[in-house]
Design an enzyme around this catalytic site. Sequence first.
Site, PDB file in Angstrom:
ATOM      1  N   TYR A   1       0.845  -1.203   0.000  1.00 14.99           N
ATOM      2  CA  TYR A   1       0.000   0.000   0.000  1.00 14.99           C
ATOM      3  C   TYR A   1       0.881   1.253   0.000  1.00 14.99           C
ATOM      4  CZ  TYR A   1      -3.099   3.659   1.669  1.00 14.99           C
ATOM      5  OH  TYR A   1      -3.775   4.840   1.799  1.00 14.99           O
TER       6      TYR A   1
ATOM      7  N   GLU B   1     -11.847   5.064   4.270  1.00 16.01           N
ATOM      8  CA  GLU B   1     -11.341   5.982   5.306  1.00 16.01           C
ATOM      9  C   GLU B   1     -12.397   6.182   6.390  1.00 16.01           C
ATOM     10  OE1 GLU B   1      -8.342   6.925   5.797  1.00 16.01           O
ATOM     11  OE2 GLU B   1      -7.391   6.628   3.862  1.00 16.01           O
TER      12      GLU B   1
ATOM     13  N   TRP C   1      -5.454   1.343  10.034  1.00 20.59           N
ATOM     14  CA  TRP C   1      -5.568   1.211   8.581  1.00 20.59           C
ATOM     15  C   TRP C   1      -5.253  -0.211   8.129  1.00 20.59           C
ATOM     16  CZ3 TRP C   1      -8.256   3.146   5.028  1.00 20.59           C
ATOM     17  CH2 TRP C   1      -7.930   3.007   3.681  1.00 20.59           C
TER      18      TRP C   1
END
Length: 184
Positions: A18, A40, A48
Site C-alpha cells: 500500500y 477511510e 488502517w
Amino acid sequence: MEQYRCAWAGSDPLYIAYHDNEWGKPLHDDQKLFEFLILEGMQAGLSWITILKKRDAFREAFDNFDPAKVARFDRKKIDELMQNPAIIRNRRKICAAVKNAEHYLEIQSKFGSFDKFIWSYVGNEPIINHPKTIADIPPTSELSDRISRDLKNLGFSFVGSTIVYSFMQAIGMINDHVDGCEFK
C-alpha cells in the site's frame, strides 16, 4: 538491497505494498476515489491495516464500490452487511456509506466527476510536504478542515478533518512521504 520507506509501513507485506504503490500517488478514478472515501470512513477508530486486510471483502460486499449501486442499498441489504463478519459491522458506518454514495452521485452530476470536485481544492496539483519523520505529519490541516466542512454541508458523514486528511494522503492530493523515502 533494502529500500528506504516511511517507518509507518512497517514489515507487513500488505502495508508495504500500500505504501509503495498507492499512498501519496495521485488518483483520479472516480470509483477508486469513492472506495477510499468509504474505506477511510470505515477506519474511524481502527487501524488502517485492519481496513487493508478487509479491503477485498469490502469490495465484494459494496459492489466494487460502485456508488450508483451502493446508493441503492436498502434496509435489507444493510441488515445483510451487518451479518458479514468479513467487513466492519458498524451500522452507522454502513448507513453513512450508503448516504455518502447518494451525495457522491450528486457531486458527480453537478461537477462532471468527483475527481474534478475534490482535486479543485488543490488546483489539480498535489501538495508535496517534506516531513523529516512521521512525527512531523499532522493529522489534519486547514485544507482538510475546509473540505470536511464542505462535505458535511453537502450531507456527507464520517468525513471529519482527520478522515479527510487521510483520504487526501491516500489519493495523493497530499504527499507526506518522509524526506529520504524512495517512494516520495
